[in-house]
Design an enzyme around this catalytic site. Structure first.
Site, PDB file in Angstrom:
ATOM      1  N   SER A   1      82.263  83.701  78.212  1.00  0.00           N
ATOM      2  CA  SER A   1      82.970  82.530  77.684  1.00  0.00           C
ATOM      3  C   SER A   1      83.411  81.610  78.820  1.00  0.00           C
ATOM      4  CB  SER A   1      84.150  82.980  76.825  1.00  0.00           C
ATOM      5  OG  SER A   1      84.780  81.885  76.212  1.00  0.00           O
TER       6      SER A   1
ATOM      7  N   ASP B   1      83.710  74.975  75.807  1.00  0.00           N
ATOM      8  CA  ASP B   1      83.863  76.036  76.791  1.00  0.00           C
ATOM      9  C   ASP B   1      82.484  76.605  77.132  1.00  0.00           C
ATOM     10  OD1 ASP B   1      83.373  77.430  74.447  1.00  0.00           O
ATOM     11  OD2 ASP B   1      84.927  78.943  74.775  1.00  0.00           O
TER      12      ASP B   1
ATOM     13  N   ASP C   1      80.577  79.247  76.478  1.00  0.00           N
ATOM     14  CA  ASP C   1      79.623  79.701  75.467  1.00  0.00           C
ATOM     15  C   ASP C   1      79.620  78.797  74.246  1.00  0.00           C
ATOM     16  OD1 ASP C   1      82.184  80.572  74.741  1.00  0.00           O
ATOM     17  OD2 ASP C   1      81.454  82.385  73.757  1.00  0.00           O
TER      18      ASP C   1
ATOM     19  N   ASP D   1      81.590  78.015  71.858  1.00  0.00           N
ATOM     20  CA  ASP D   1      82.122  78.321  70.527  1.00  0.00           C
ATOM     21  C   ASP D   1      83.460  77.631  70.283  1.00  0.00           C
ATOM     22  OD1 ASP D   1      83.613  79.910  72.256  1.00  0.00           O
ATOM     23  OD2 ASP D   1      83.507  81.716  71.018  1.00  0.00           O
TER      24      ASP D   1
END
Length: 474
Positions: free
Chosen positions: A103, A253, A255, A257
């Site tokens: 992440s 961010d 990743d 999501d």
């Protein structure tokens, strides 16, 4: 050596997160892949495997696939994906899967987010630690002899175009007024998903003039950390919004999501405001389809404006504790149409109850492009109160600090809630505060909100002074 790897270091409550080459290695990941299949009884079933742009993600994806196929699973390699692409594929294909990502963490980290078929979350309460323990056994003793278990297959599939088309089905942006948007992908997976969903990389173009910032996929994060929750990491986006005279800015961010929104003045719109805005839109949509009093989930740190807007729109607000596994479980239990968190995670029933920052961003674009007001004015409606934001204090005795704060408010006209940490709220509705201990760091997290700055700021300062006061040692 495998015996030197302790998977307790990298398995957290909701996912796996560790330092590459230390607590997370290809050998460990291969064992995790085998354990994933065995614990979830996936022999002969499809398992989806993808990864973000971190340098180790491709190697780890291949290692996981080796372990999974050894135990009889048929692996579908998805290549480079965002986390919400995994959730889409897991829901659409009804298959369990993993995505290798850490992440927003720095470049030396990687990790694994896991999903059961249908994008159901895997947490410590639903098998994650069972996978850890079996993987540790495989690391220490070696993988079991396959015996009668036939080796699984490995194939490849690109889900980006299907993911983009599905999101466009959920929110129609074809007829909004033209908007100029700056998107900061932070060298993360938003650099892949933004051109596909909002641009013309795989589908027809939309009335959007996209100014890209850091779209190059680079897991070393050469420009700034891919963590938009930190104000420092929004500065480039804010400057670019003003420089280009953009209607808004979006920051993803690592990743992709989570999504953060900046208005045309370069100022952030709070995730609570986004939650309220999207909730009102989703309530109106499903009520028009005949659904009565649709449920909206929010965690207890979102603004109290969220349940107020939900109620006024004819929905039913349901509060839960912080954390995606709690939100997703509550979404499923309640049949909720939407859920939002203060950390900019947004969950949609139509997205398999999973979180996707891109779909939330599309709702903001649809709301903005469907009328003539600038985002600052549109957003102000959804931010009637003054929030402190999250403030961390390093405290050795978190319980003791919380007890001192409770003592301070003794005899005052307040209510106490202990759902997730300790929430103290004025009975006249003028303010609330929450103190929540971190599970992984020596921090006591403070959040608060008041009707005005004049009300909440003195309370914030008094509570932080109590929390941070040096206590005499025994």
């Amino acid at each position: 050596m495998s015996e030197e790897i302790d998977l307790n270091q990298s398995f957290k409550a909701y996912d796996v997160r560790g330092i590459v080459g230390e607590s997370l290695t290809a050998e460990a990941v291969e064992a995790i892949g085998a354990a994933f299949v065995d614990v979830l009884s996936l022999g002969g079933e499809t398992v989806l495997v993808g990864g973000d742009m971190r340098p180790s993600s491709a190697e780890f994806s291949a290692a996981f696939a080796r372990g999974a196929t050894y135990r009889g699973a048929n692996v579908v390699m998805l290549g480079q994906i965002s986390t919400d692409e995994l959730y889409f594929a897991s829901g659409k294909l009804q298959a369990a899967g993993v995505v290798f990502t850490a992440s927003h963490n720095p470049a030396q980290y990687n990790g694994i987010k896991m999903s059961k078929a249908g994008a159901l979350p895997i947490s410590s309460a639903t098998g994650l630690f069972d996978i850890r323990d079996l993987a540790q056994q495989y690391l220490d003793e070696g993988l079991p002899v396959s015996g009668d278990t036939p080796q699984g297959s490995i194939t490849e599939r690109d889900v980006l175009a299907d993911y983009a088309a599905y999101l466009r089905e959920l929110v129609d942006l074809a007829n909004i007024r033209p908007l100029k948007i700056v998107v900061d992908a932070g060298n993360g997976m938003g650099g892949l998903t933004t051109p596909a969903v909002l641009g013309d990389a795989v589908l027809a173009g939309l009335p959007l003039d996209i100014v890209p910032l850091y779209f190059e996929l680079d897991g070393t994060f050469p420009n700034h950390p891919a963590n938009p929750l930190e104000p420092e990491n929004l500065k480039d986006l804010q400057a670019a919004v003003l420089e280009h005279g953009a209607d808004l800015g979006l920051a993803f961010d690592g990743d992709a999501d989570r999504c953060f929104v900046i208005d045309e003045r370069g100022l952030p719109l709070s995730p609570s405001a986004i939650t309220a805005l999207v909730a009102v839109r989703e309530i109106a949509r499903v009520k028009a389809e005949g659904e009565d009093s649709p449920v909206i989930i929010h965690n207890l740190i979102t603004s109290k404006a969220v349940p107020e807007f939900v109620t006024r729109a004819g929905g039913t607000p349901v509060m839960t504790r912080v954390g995606h596994s709690f939100i997703k479980a509550e979404m499923a239990t309640q049949g909720a149409v939407f859920g939002g968190e203060h950390s900019a995670h947004y969950y949609f029933r139509d997205f398999y109850n999973a979180d996707t920052g891109m779909l939330a961003a599309m709702h903001v674009l649809a709301a903005l492009g469907g009328q003539d007001l600038p985002l600052s004015q549109l957003g102000a409606e959804y931010e009637p109160y003054v929030a402190t934001g999250e403030i961390n204090s390093e405290v050795a005795d978190k319980a003791g600090a919380t007890a001192r704060v409770l003592e301070h408010f003794e005899g005052q006209d307040v209510a106490i809630l202990t759902m997730d940490g300790t929430t103290i709220s004025a009975n006249d509705g003028s303010w609330w505060i929450n103190l929540r201990p971190s599970n992984t760091e020596p921090f006591l997290r403070f959040n608060g909100e008041g009707a005005t700055a004049q009300i909440i700021e003195p309370i914030r300062d008094a509570v932080l002074a109590i929390v941070r006061a040096q206590q005499p040692t025994a």
